[in-house]
Design a protein around this motif. Structure first.
Motif, short mmCIF file in Angstrom:
data_model
loop_
_atom_site.label_atom_id
_atom_site.label_comp_id
_atom_site.label_asym_id
_atom_site.label_seq_id
_atom_site.Cartn_x
_atom_site.Cartn_y
_atom_site.Cartn_z
N LYS A 148 0.82 -1.22 0.00
CA LYS A 148 0.00 0.00 0.00
C LYS A 148 0.85 1.27 0.00
CE LYS A 148 -4.11 -1.88 -0.04
NZ LYS A 148 -4.99 -1.72 -1.21
N LYS A 149 1.97 1.20 -0.73
CA LYS A 149 2.83 2.37 -0.85
C LYS A 149 2.40 3.24 -2.02
CE LYS A 149 7.14 0.48 1.08
NZ LYS A 149 8.57 0.17 0.80
N PRO A 150 2.64 4.54 -1.92
CA PRO A 150 2.36 5.41 -3.07
C PRO A 150 3.43 5.21 -4.14
CG PRO A 150 3.35 6.69 -1.31
CD PRO A 150 3.12 5.31 -0.75
N PHE A 151 3.06 5.40 -5.39
CA PHE A 151 4.03 5.37 -6.48
C PHE A 151 3.46 6.14 -7.66
CE2 PHE A 151 1.47 1.49 -7.06
CZ PHE A 151 1.10 1.56 -8.39
N LEU A 152 4.36 6.61 -8.51
CA LEU A 152 4.01 7.28 -9.76
C LEU A 152 4.68 6.50 -10.87
CD1 LEU A 152 2.80 9.72 -11.34
CD2 LEU A 152 5.01 10.87 -10.98
N THR A 153 3.90 6.09 -11.85
CA THR A 153 4.46 5.24 -12.90
C THR A 153 3.96 5.61 -14.28
OG1 THR A 153 4.89 2.92 -13.52
CG2 THR A 153 2.67 3.46 -12.76
N TYR A 154 4.84 5.48 -15.24
CA TYR A 154 4.46 5.46 -16.66
C TYR A 154 3.73 4.15 -16.89
CZ TYR A 154 5.82 4.40 -21.63
OH TYR A 154 5.87 4.04 -22.95
N TRP A 155 2.56 4.22 -17.51
CA TRP A 155 1.84 2.97 -17.80
C TRP A 155 0.98 3.19 -19.03
CZ3 TRP A 155 3.70 -1.31 -16.89
CH2 TRP A 155 2.97 -2.49 -16.85
N TYR A 156 0.28 2.19 -19.45
CA TYR A 156 -0.41 2.27 -20.73
C TYR A 156 -1.63 1.36 -20.72
CZ TYR A 156 3.38 -1.13 -20.75
OH TYR A 156 4.30 -2.08 -20.38
N ALA A 157 -2.59 1.77 -21.54
CA ALA A 157 -3.80 0.97 -21.74
C ALA A 157 -3.93 0.69 -23.24
CB ALA A 157 -5.00 1.75 -21.23
#
Length: 319
Positions: free
Chosen positions: A209-218
């Motif tokens: 349950k840590k925060p994170f910021l990520t590049y991702w895609y759909a």
């Protein structure tokens, strides 16, 4: 979109599809013995390392082999080198391209060695995402203007005192370093190295349950397992990403397209006709991707299972 240039033997694909490479050797200049084979019942498909693209190839390969009687070989190549391989006839088709205007101009419009194969039926979108559990706690994190407020929470050992923006493979389509710089954000882009490594890290963050910021895609099956919420970047406008160094806008929504070697498109017979008609939905692709990546079915098993349940869809590709 998003691949390190390697070649996979067909027999090895089942065990290697979730990886980004097939070994240490750089085999960029090698080609399948079946590619561009005039009059032969063979076809070679370029397979990218992200699982959605692998789902396309798995189903296309299964139907080419079991319904049309072809022998299919697959070659794993980075996105841009794949265009070179396609132009030279070392592969016959790319089934999922996320937009490469320079290559389109060079090979499709100028040299005419590559032919458009039509839309895949899936719309792709790259963006920045935070876990939904964090977005619910901090709703304002979904605007890029507020990201610096949370930089300390996103910091990792790899991000050098700044917040971490996690990317996958350096070979994927990404404007992230320019975006961080041009939007003056207190973040450092850190590459996980591959889609598989990035998924592992995202799952670990989510478990804790840590925060994170990520590049991702759909589309991407992981959204079913780890709900994520997109961070709104400055709105995309046509041409805002024309200069890679000056990009300060969101990624576009991109209808994913197929491309065929021009000679294969003309003389590839029922295989070429089938690949031009191959078109399915995001839901179809995610269904197969989930079976491969999460349920650990081999690509052939996943393809067979999808084919058995969707005859009305794929039968039209053979007509």
């Amino acid at each position: 979109m998003r691949i390190r240039t390697r070649v996979c033997a067909t027999s090895a694909v089942a065990s290697l599809l979730l990886l980004t490479g097939c070994g240490a050797a750089d085999m960029t200049q090698q080609s399948s013995p079946f590619a561009h084979a005039q009059g032969a019942k063979t076809v070679t498909l370029s397979v990218q390392s992200w699982v959605g693209a692998q789902a396309n190839v798995a189903v296309a390969q299964y139907l080419l082999e079991h319904e049309l009687g072809y022998r299919v070989d697959t070659v794993q190549v980075d996105e841009v080198p794949a265009w070179d391989a396609l132009s030279q006839g070392r592969v016959d088709a790319i089934l999922e391209d996320w937009g490469h205007p320079e290559q389109e101009q060079r090979y499709v419009d100028d040299k005419k060695t590559i032919t458009r194969g039509g839309e895949l039926g899936v719309t792709g979108h790259i963006g920045w995402y935070v876990p939904t559990y964090f977005a619910k706690q901090h709703p304002d994190v979904t605007s890029w203007k507020n990201l610096d407020k949370y930089a300390d929470l996103m910091r990792t050992a790899e991000s050098g005192g700044k917040g971490q923006l996690m990317d996958g493979s350096p070979s994927y389509v990404t404007n992230d370093k320019a975006l961080v710089s041009n939007l003056d954000l207190d973040y450092q882009v850190v590459f996980a190295g591959s889609e598989a490594a990035q998924i592992t890290q995202i799952k670990q963050f989510a478990k804790e349950k840590k925060p994170f910021l990520t590049y991702w895609y759909a589309p991407q099956w992981l959204f079913e397992k780890v709900p994520m919420t997109e961070v709104k970047l400055p709105a995309y406008k046509e041409g805002c990403d024309a200069d890679p160094a000056k990009v300060a806008c969101a990624y576009p929504h991109t209808p994913l397209e197929k491309y065929l070697n021009s000679d294969f498109a003309r003389s590839g017979g029922s295989a070429a006709a089938f690949l031009k008609k191959f078109k399915w939905t995001t839901e179809d692709q995610n269904e197969v991707s989930l079976m491969i990546a999460d349920q650990k079915l081999t690509p052939e098993e996943a393809a067979r299972k999808w084919v058995e349940g969707h005859e009305s869809t794929w039968r039209a590709w053979l007509s």
